[in-house]
Design a protein around this motif. Structure first.
Motif, PDB file in Angstrom:
ATOM      1  N   UNK A 106      22.796  50.096  52.260  1.00  0.00           N
ATOM      2  CA  UNK A 106      22.837  49.010  53.241  1.00  0.00           C
ATOM      3  C   UNK A 106      22.011  47.825  52.735  1.00  0.00           C
ATOM      4  N   UNK A 107      22.241  46.641  53.274  1.00  0.00           N
ATOM      5  CA  UNK A 107      21.407  45.499  52.902  1.00  0.00           C
ATOM      6  C   UNK A 107      19.923  45.745  53.188  1.00  0.00           C
ATOM      7  N   UNK A 108      19.631  46.381  54.321  1.00  0.00           N
ATOM      8  CA  UNK A 108      18.236  46.666  54.667  1.00  0.00           C
ATOM      9  C   UNK A 108      17.600  47.590  53.635  1.00  0.00           C
ATOM     10  N   UNK A 109      18.314  48.633  53.265  1.00  0.00           N
ATOM     11  CA  UNK A 109      17.788  49.562  52.266  1.00  0.00           C
ATOM     12  C   UNK A 109      17.531  48.828  50.945  1.00  0.00           C
ATOM     13  N   UNK A 110      18.406  47.927  50.576  1.00  0.00           N
ATOM     14  CA  UNK A 110      18.221  47.144  49.347  1.00  0.00           C
ATOM     15  C   UNK A 110      16.954  46.292  49.438  1.00  0.00           C
ATOM     16  N   UNK A 111      16.738  45.662  50.580  1.00  0.00           N
ATOM     17  CA  UNK A 111      15.539  44.839  50.771  1.00  0.00           C
ATOM     18  C   UNK A 111      14.280  45.689  50.698  1.00  0.00           C
ATOM     19  N   UNK A 112      14.300  46.865  51.306  1.00  0.00           N
ATOM     20  CA  UNK A 112      13.137  47.752  51.274  1.00  0.00           C
ATOM     21  C   UNK A 112      12.847  48.189  49.835  1.00  0.00           C
ATOM     22  N   UNK A 113      13.885  48.531  49.092  1.00  0.00           N
ATOM     23  CA  UNK A 113      13.687  48.938  47.700  1.00  0.00           C
ATOM     24  C   UNK A 113      13.100  47.795  46.876  1.00  0.00           C
ATOM     25  N   UNK A 114      13.595  46.588  47.081  1.00  0.00           N
ATOM     26  CA  UNK A 114      13.073  45.424  46.360  1.00  0.00           C
ATOM     27  C   UNK A 114      11.607  45.191  46.713  1.00  0.00           C
ATOM     28  N   UNK A 115      11.284  45.301  47.984  1.00  0.00           N
ATOM     29  CA  UNK A 115       9.899  45.132  48.425  1.00  0.00           C
ATOM     30  C   UNK A 115       8.995  46.168  47.768  1.00  0.00           C
ATOM     31  N   UNK A 116       9.439  47.402  47.715  1.00  0.00           N
ATOM     32  CA  UNK A 116       8.644  48.461  47.093  1.00  0.00           C
ATOM     33  C   UNK A 116       8.409  48.171  45.613  1.00  0.00           C
ATOM     34  N   UNK A 117       9.412  47.659  44.943  1.00  0.00           N
ATOM     35  CA  UNK A 117       9.264  47.314  43.525  1.00  0.00           C
ATOM     36  C   UNK A 117       8.231  46.205  43.361  1.00  0.00           C
ATOM     37  N   UNK A 118       8.286  45.200  44.219  1.00  0.00           N
ATOM     38  CA  UNK A 118       7.313  44.103  44.142  1.00  0.00           C
ATOM     39  C   UNK A 118       5.888  44.588  44.386  1.00  0.00           C
ATOM     40  N   UNK A 119       5.714  45.560  45.233  1.00  0.00           N
ATOM     41  CA  UNK A 119       4.385  46.048  45.592  1.00  0.00           C
ATOM     42  C   UNK A 119       3.815  47.033  44.578  1.00  0.00           C
ATOM     43  N   UNK A 120       4.649  47.561  43.694  1.00  0.00           N
ATOM     44  CA  UNK A 120       4.205  48.542  42.695  1.00  0.00           C
ATOM     45  C   UNK A 120       3.348  47.845  41.647  1.00  0.00           C
ATOM     46  N   UNK A 121       2.110  48.268  41.500  1.00  0.00           N
ATOM     47  CA  UNK A 121       1.174  47.639  40.561  1.00  0.00           C
ATOM     48  C   UNK A 121       1.669  47.722  39.121  1.00  0.00           C
ATOM     49  N   UNK A 122       2.466  48.716  38.803  1.00  0.00           N
ATOM     50  CA  UNK A 122       2.987  48.883  37.448  1.00  0.00           C
ATOM     51  C   UNK A 122       4.368  48.256  37.272  1.00  0.00           C
ATOM     52  N   UNK A 123       4.823  47.525  38.269  1.00  0.00           N
ATOM     53  CA  UNK A 123       6.150  46.926  38.227  1.00  0.00           C
ATOM     54  C   UNK A 123       6.238  45.830  37.179  1.00  0.00           C
ATOM     55  N   UNK A 124       7.415  45.667  36.647  1.00  0.00           N
ATOM     56  CA  UNK A 124       7.650  44.565  35.710  1.00  0.00           C
ATOM     57  C   UNK A 124       8.322  43.402  36.443  1.00  0.00           C
ATOM     58  N   UNK A 125       8.222  43.370  37.755  1.00  0.00           N
ATOM     59  CA  UNK A 125       8.811  42.295  38.563  1.00  0.00           C
ATOM     60  C   UNK A 125       7.880  41.090  38.544  1.00  0.00           C
ATOM     61  N   UNK A 126       7.808  40.427  37.391  1.00  0.00           N
ATOM     62  CA  UNK A 126       6.845  39.347  37.210  1.00  0.00           C
ATOM     63  C   UNK A 126       7.494  38.027  36.805  1.00  0.00           C
ATOM     64  N   UNK A 127       8.805  37.967  36.808  1.00  0.00           N
ATOM     65  CA  UNK A 127       9.525  36.764  36.403  1.00  0.00           C
ATOM     66  C   UNK A 127      10.020  36.033  37.645  1.00  0.00           C
ATOM     67  N   UNK A 128       9.644  34.758  37.759  1.00  0.00           N
ATOM     68  CA  UNK A 128       9.990  33.973  38.932  1.00  0.00           C
ATOM     69  C   UNK A 128      10.591  32.632  38.527  1.00  0.00           C
ATOM     70  N   UNK A 129      11.534  32.174  39.316  1.00  0.00           N
ATOM     71  CA  UNK A 129      12.000  30.805  39.186  1.00  0.00           C
ATOM     72  C   UNK A 129      11.195  29.988  40.192  1.00  0.00           C
ATOM     73  N   UNK A 130      10.584  28.919  39.727  1.00  0.00           N
ATOM     74  CA  UNK A 130       9.774  28.048  40.575  1.00  0.00           C
ATOM     75  C   UNK A 130      10.445  26.683  40.609  1.00  0.00           C
ATOM     76  N   UNK A 131      10.734  26.210  41.815  1.00  0.00           N
ATOM     77  CA  UNK A 131      11.462  24.957  41.975  1.00  0.00           C
ATOM     78  C   UNK A 131      10.583  23.934  42.682  1.00  0.00           C
TER      79      UNK A 131
END
Length: 66
Positions: free
Chosen positions: A17-42
């Motif tokens: 579901x879309x909600x489950x996808x959002x929760x998974x993304x949030x969990x990845x962002x909160x993981x200290x060992x995550x490689x979710x460190x690339x951002x587009x800044x506008x």
């Protein structure tokens, strides 16, 4: 003087579901060992954008980003 920037982080996620996808993304962002460190800044005022990896030092960021 501070100003407002739009920050975009995107990821492809498999979920039931879309909600489950959002929760998974949030969990990845909160993981200290995550490689979710690339951002587009506008900067909408200047009509400029940068792709920034926050794991890199300010000296290794694109011109105009620091």
């Amino acid at each position: 003087m501070t100003k407002e920037f739009l920050i975009v982080w995107s990821i492809n996620i498999d979920a039931d579901t879309p909600y489950e996808a959002a929760v998974k993304a949030f969990e990845i962002q909160q993981d200290i060992d995550s490689c979710a460190t690339l951002f587009q800044v506008v900067d909408k005022e200047q009509n400029k954008s940068w792709e920034l990896d926050v794991r890199k030092s300010p000296e290794r960021q694109p011109p105009g980003a620091t």
